[in-house]
Scaffold this active site. Structure first.
Site, PDB file in Angstrom:
ATOM      1  CE  LYS A 120      -3.194  -1.642   5.356  1.00 28.38           C
ATOM      2  NZ  LYS A 120      -3.086  -2.182   6.715  1.00 28.38           N
TER       3      LYS A 120
ATOM      4  N   GLY B 130      -1.209 -10.585   8.473  1.00 30.64           N
ATOM      5  CA  GLY B 130      -0.708 -11.939   8.713  1.00 30.64           C
ATOM      6  C   GLY B 130      -0.456 -12.679   7.419  1.00 30.64           C
TER       7      GLY B 130
ATOM      8  CE  LYS C 186       0.694  -1.731   4.151  1.00 30.14           C
ATOM      9  NZ  LYS C 186       0.445  -2.993   4.812  1.00 30.14           N
TER      10      LYS C 186
END
Ligand code: NAP
Ligand code: HSE
Length: 312
Positions: free
Chosen positions: A202, A292, A103
């Protein structure tokens, strides 16, 4: 059978997760989509590091060895703006589709990169760059394409949410940040997560997809620190919000306090949640693992399959 050779840039938390997921999903993808996925080469900085589940023979420290080799598309999981930007530009110029989780790069140079992709008639997939495994980009680009989006509100950073949840349990800010780093959720520079900048990057990507190139009329970014106070019956969440306003869009990232019964209060650990308000549809809620290895790898792989459909 379509055979697809993937060049992977980066084999840390996300890249390593991608290698393991491709291995796990290979036969299902072969049977279901008639596509044979193969990792051709993997770029790392240090080829002597232990990397469970990764074939050492595929590792290289030369980016050109990956990008200029005989591969059909590139997956970028390096992070940062400079080296990753150089590699992505080169891949697009060589007419390779690129799938990225980055991002920071898209927030800094997205416009230029999307133009390069379009000029070279290739794709630039970026589902993994926002909200990890939650398909928020696909929802905006496809499911909600028929509606006017008024507002997007969400928890877009897994690390800060994880830290806030540990602090609710009495852990210190410093220890909570260290745990998020050990678990691989945090950016290389965790101040990006905590200062609100990662959420802001984001949010800019989401705003761009939802509102187009509307002018940013106002933007403010405030993160979290060790001074978050515990107030009985409430929790703090780091909220990112983009709103359509006359002549453009307003962006805001800030900590907000919620009572336990609010849906955002129930977003735990590294989970993310987003509410998209459409003029016709009203509020649409999306949520799930926002950071993750496995969730982010799943988003990368879904973009890879999307690109494969476009390959002749
Ligand atoms: P990471 O664990 O630090 O992995 C980065 C990988 O890139 C490592 O394998 C590293 O090599 C390699 N690398 C870095 N700079 C390089 C260079 N100049 N040349 C060659 N190789 C280089 O990072 P990550 O957490 O996987 O994050 C990767 C990207 O995914 C970032 O854009 C991040 O924002 C994004 N992302 C992360 C998550 C997450 O939960 N971690 C979720 C969504 C998106 P070595 O292994 O040899 O050091
Ligand atoms: N550092 C990011 C986070 C990774 O914690 O949300 C996922 O983009």
């Amino acid at each position: 059978m379509k055979r697809v050779r993937i060049g992977l840039l980066g084999c840390g938390t996300v890249g390593g997760g991608f290698v393991r997921l491709v291995e796990r999903e290979r036969s299902r993808i072969r049977d279901r989509y008639n596509v044979e996925l193969n990792l051709a080469r993997i770029l790392v900085r240090d080829s002597s590091k232990e990397r469970p589940g990764v074939d050492r023979a595929l590792l290289t420290t030369s980016a050109l060895d990956v990008i200029d080799r005989d591969c059909d598309l590139i997956v970028e999981a390096i992070g940062g703006v400079h080296s990753a930007g150089t590699f992505v530009r080169r891949a697009l110029a060589r007419k390779r589709s690129v799938v990225t989780a980055n991002k920071a790069l898209l927030a800094a140079a997205g416009g230029e990169l999307f133009r390069a992709a379009s000029r070279n008639r290739v794709s630039l997939g970026f589902e993994a760059s926002v909200c990890g495994g939650v398909p928020v980009i696909a929802a905006l680009r496809r499911g909600l394409a028929g509606d006017t989006i008024e507002r997007i509100t969400g928890i877009l950073n897994g690390t800060s949410n994880y830290v806030l949840c540990r602090m609710e349990e009495g852990l210190s800010f410093t220890d909570a940040v260290a745990r998020a780093q050990e678990l691989g959720f945090a950016e290389r520079d965790a101040t990006l997560d905590l200062s609100g900048e990662d959420s802001a990057q984001k949010l800019r990507i989401l705003a761009n997809v939802a509102f187009g190139d509307g002018e940013v009329r106002k933007a403010s970014v405030c993160g979290i620190g060790g001074d978050v106070r515990h107030v009985r019956g409430t929790v703090v969440r780091l909220i990112a919000e983009a709103r359509r306003v006359a002549g453009g869009v307003e962006l805001c990232v800030e900590p907000r306090r919620f009572t336990y019964d609010h849906p955002f209060a129930r977003v735990r650990d590294e989970q993310n949640a987003v509410v998209i308000r459409g003029r016709a549809v009203g509020d649409v809620w999306l949520g799930g693992a926002g950071a993750g290895a496995s969730p982010t790898a799943a988003a990368l792989l879904s973009d890879v399959l999307e690109c494969v459909r476009d390959l002749t």
